[in-house]
Design a protein around this motif. Structure first.
Motif, short mmCIF file in Angstrom:
data_model
loop_
_atom_site.label_atom_id
_atom_site.label_comp_id
_atom_site.label_asym_id
_atom_site.label_seq_id
_atom_site.Cartn_x
_atom_site.Cartn_y
_atom_site.Cartn_z
N MET A 167 -100.29 18.28 -48.05
CA MET A 167 -99.47 18.75 -46.94
C MET A 167 -98.73 20.04 -47.27
O MET A 167 -98.32 20.77 -46.37
CB MET A 167 -98.48 17.66 -46.51
CG MET A 167 -97.26 17.48 -47.41
SD MET A 167 -97.68 16.76 -49.03
CE MET A 167 -98.12 15.10 -48.51
N LEU A 168 -98.59 20.34 -48.56
CA LEU A 168 -97.89 21.55 -48.99
C LEU A 168 -98.85 22.71 -49.28
O LEU A 168 -98.40 23.82 -49.55
CB LEU A 168 -97.04 21.28 -50.22
CG LEU A 168 -95.94 20.21 -50.06
CD1 LEU A 168 -95.17 20.05 -51.35
CD2 LEU A 168 -95.00 20.57 -48.91
N THR A 169 -100.15 22.46 -49.28
CA THR A 169 -101.12 23.52 -49.56
C THR A 169 -101.64 24.18 -48.29
O THR A 169 -102.52 25.02 -48.36
CB THR A 169 -102.32 22.97 -50.35
OG1 THR A 169 -103.02 22.00 -49.54
CG2 THR A 169 -101.87 22.31 -51.64
N GLY A 170 -101.08 23.78 -47.15
CA GLY A 170 -101.57 24.30 -45.88
C GLY A 170 -100.57 25.18 -45.17
O GLY A 170 -99.39 25.25 -45.54
N VAL A 171 -101.06 25.86 -44.15
CA VAL A 171 -100.22 26.63 -43.23
C VAL A 171 -100.20 25.90 -41.90
O VAL A 171 -101.26 25.61 -41.32
CB VAL A 171 -100.76 28.07 -43.05
CG1 VAL A 171 -100.01 28.78 -41.92
CG2 VAL A 171 -100.63 28.86 -44.34
N ARG A 172 -99.04 25.57 -41.43
CA ARG A 172 -98.89 24.93 -40.12
C ARG A 172 -99.06 26.00 -39.05
O ARG A 172 -98.35 27.01 -39.03
CB ARG A 172 -97.51 24.31 -40.03
CG ARG A 172 -97.08 23.85 -38.65
CD ARG A 172 -97.52 22.45 -38.37
NE ARG A 172 -96.80 21.90 -37.20
CZ ARG A 172 -97.00 20.68 -36.75
NH1 ARG A 172 -97.85 19.86 -37.33
NH2 ARG A 172 -96.31 20.24 -35.70
N LEU A 173 -100.02 25.80 -38.15
CA LEU A 173 -100.29 26.73 -37.06
C LEU A 173 -99.95 26.02 -35.76
O LEU A 173 -100.59 25.03 -35.40
CB LEU A 173 -101.75 27.17 -37.09
CG LEU A 173 -102.17 28.28 -36.12
CD1 LEU A 173 -103.37 29.05 -36.69
CD2 LEU A 173 -102.57 27.71 -34.75
N GLU A 174 -98.93 26.53 -35.08
CA GLU A 174 -98.47 25.94 -33.83
C GLU A 174 -98.70 26.91 -32.69
O GLU A 174 -98.33 28.08 -32.78
CB GLU A 174 -96.99 25.58 -33.91
CG GLU A 174 -96.65 24.55 -34.98
CD GLU A 174 -95.16 24.28 -35.05
OE1 GLU A 174 -94.39 24.98 -34.35
OE2 GLU A 174 -94.74 23.39 -35.81
#
Length: 403
Positions: A167-174
């Motif tokens: 969960m910390l290796t990603g980029v949240r795209l909203e």
């Protein structure tokens, strides 16, 4: 002597593929595709690059079940067909060819490459064992390629690198109608960037978690065209896929199935003090002082009206450094410590000549943001739009100082 992996040659029948292409175009397409190849593939065919000729177009593709990459170039084709070639070896060869037209011919288990006086013959891999590339999901919207590349680069720097915490290796795209928000964190810093885009459907809303390294590499290399099309799977067989496509290139990646932190609750809503920093001068001073900071030791920042004093080291058995830098400071004098690498990463990402740092207390996160200079025709002091660098926020956790 470096030994190359030995490829098992099988019988491929009588398939033939033949085309001519300029060296620069071929080398560029192969190099871009080879970037997505796994360094240690689970099966040998995943180390291959798929070459497909259909009419006058060559497709250069790679896929490892997680990430796919596909580049298309115009060629002079004599025979249409497809073949699978060791990818990294092909990239090395095409990069080293002389600047002359390249003739490529695949027949059975061999691929021949001729360019000027240089000739290569490579073994091919069993193309029938190669997995089918995923279909590009339906388009969600379009964004300017330079805006997307800058925004992803600003945010991905804060993503974690520990694969045990996906969960910390990603980029949240909203996506919220015509606004996109990107966010990433490794628990010690948090980067958030907003920008405008053109959604395919008005009122579109979505939120996904994209592998940061894959997203950053794709955003950086898809800037040959003016726009990037962002595609998201809506369900069915393509569930969990993000697609990005630019001029003659497209890539897909599987999304991370993990819950991202509720980052908006972490971002402070107010501050008790703030400083406006000249980015270049402050960065240079921080780099010099940080030279004596041992691994894991903080950079001490002492803010007073009109200046900040940077210090590192201090014990008798290590180096010491101190430097003052002029800043604008509003608030009571404040002393706070930061990991120098994290601080410098944030300063490098603001992309403005001045940066603002907001403080709550020496033991609570500080927020770094860019200060947008007013344009020449912006004399009324109108606020910068949210897709300018001023919409970037970089939260950094302080380091407790001794004493």
């Amino acid at each position: 002597m470096r030994r190359r992996q030995q490829w098992t040659v099988q019988s491929w029948g009588g398939s033939v593929m033949e085309f001519r292409v300029t060296r620069e175009v071929l080398a560029d397409a192969v190099a871009w595709t080879a970037r997505s190849l796994p360094p240690r593939p689970s099966v040998p065919v995943l180390a291959g690059i798929l070459l497909e000729v259909d009419g006058s177009q060559l497709s250069v593709s790679g896929f490892d079940y997680e990430v796919s990459a596909r580049a298309e170039v115009d060629v002079q084709a004599s025979e249409s067909g497809r073949t699978l070639v060791p990818g990294r070896l092909l990239a090395e060869i095409t990069r080293a060819l002389p600047p002359q037209p390249v003739d490529v011919r695949a027949e059975g288990p061999r691929l021949s490459i001729t360019c000027g006086n240089a000739r290569f013959s490579l073994p091919t891999l069993p193309v029938e064992d190669y997995p089918s590339l995923p279909s590009m999901p339906s388009s969600a919207g379009v964004v300017d390629s330079d805006v997307f590349a800058e925004a992803v680069g600003q945010v991905a720097v804060a993503a974690g690198r520990d694969d045990t915490l996906p969960m910390l290796t990603g980029v949240r795209l909203e996506i919220d109608d015509d606004r996109v928000t990107l966010a990433a964190t490794d628990r010690y810093r948090l980067a958030v960037r907003e920008f405008a885009w053109r959604p395919e459907t008005p009122g579109l809303s979505a939120a996904v978690l994209v592998p940061a390294r894959t997203l950053a590499d794709a955003a950086r290399t898809l800037t040959s065209g003016p726009e990037i099309v962002v595609s998201l799977s809506a369900g069915g067989s393509g569930e969990g896929i993000l697609g990005l496509s630019g001029k003659d290139r497209q890539t897909t990646t599987r999304l991370l199935d993990a819950e991202f932190v509720k980052y908006r609750a972490i971002m402070p809503s107010d501050s008790s003090a703030n400083a406006t920093l000249p980015v270049v001068q402050f960065t240079d001073a921080a780099k010099r002082v940080a030279l004596v900071a041992e691994r894991g030791t903080p950079l001490r920042c002492e803010f007073t009206p009109g200046q900040v004093t940077l210090r590192a080291g201090g014990s008798d058995d290590e180096g010491q450094a101190e430097e003052r830098c002029d800043v604008e400071f509003d608030g009571d004098p404040l002393t706070i410590g930061f990991n120098p690498t994290f601080l410098l990463d944030g300063l490098a990402a603001v992309h403005t000549s001045r940066a603002r740092m907001d403080f709550t207390s020496p033991l609570k996160p500080a927020v770094l943001s860019g200060v947008e200079e007013p344009a020449a025709d912006d004399a009324d002091g109108a606020q910068a739009p949210a897709d300018r660098p001023g919409s970037y926020r970089y939260l950094i956790m302080p380091v407790r100082l001794p004493g």
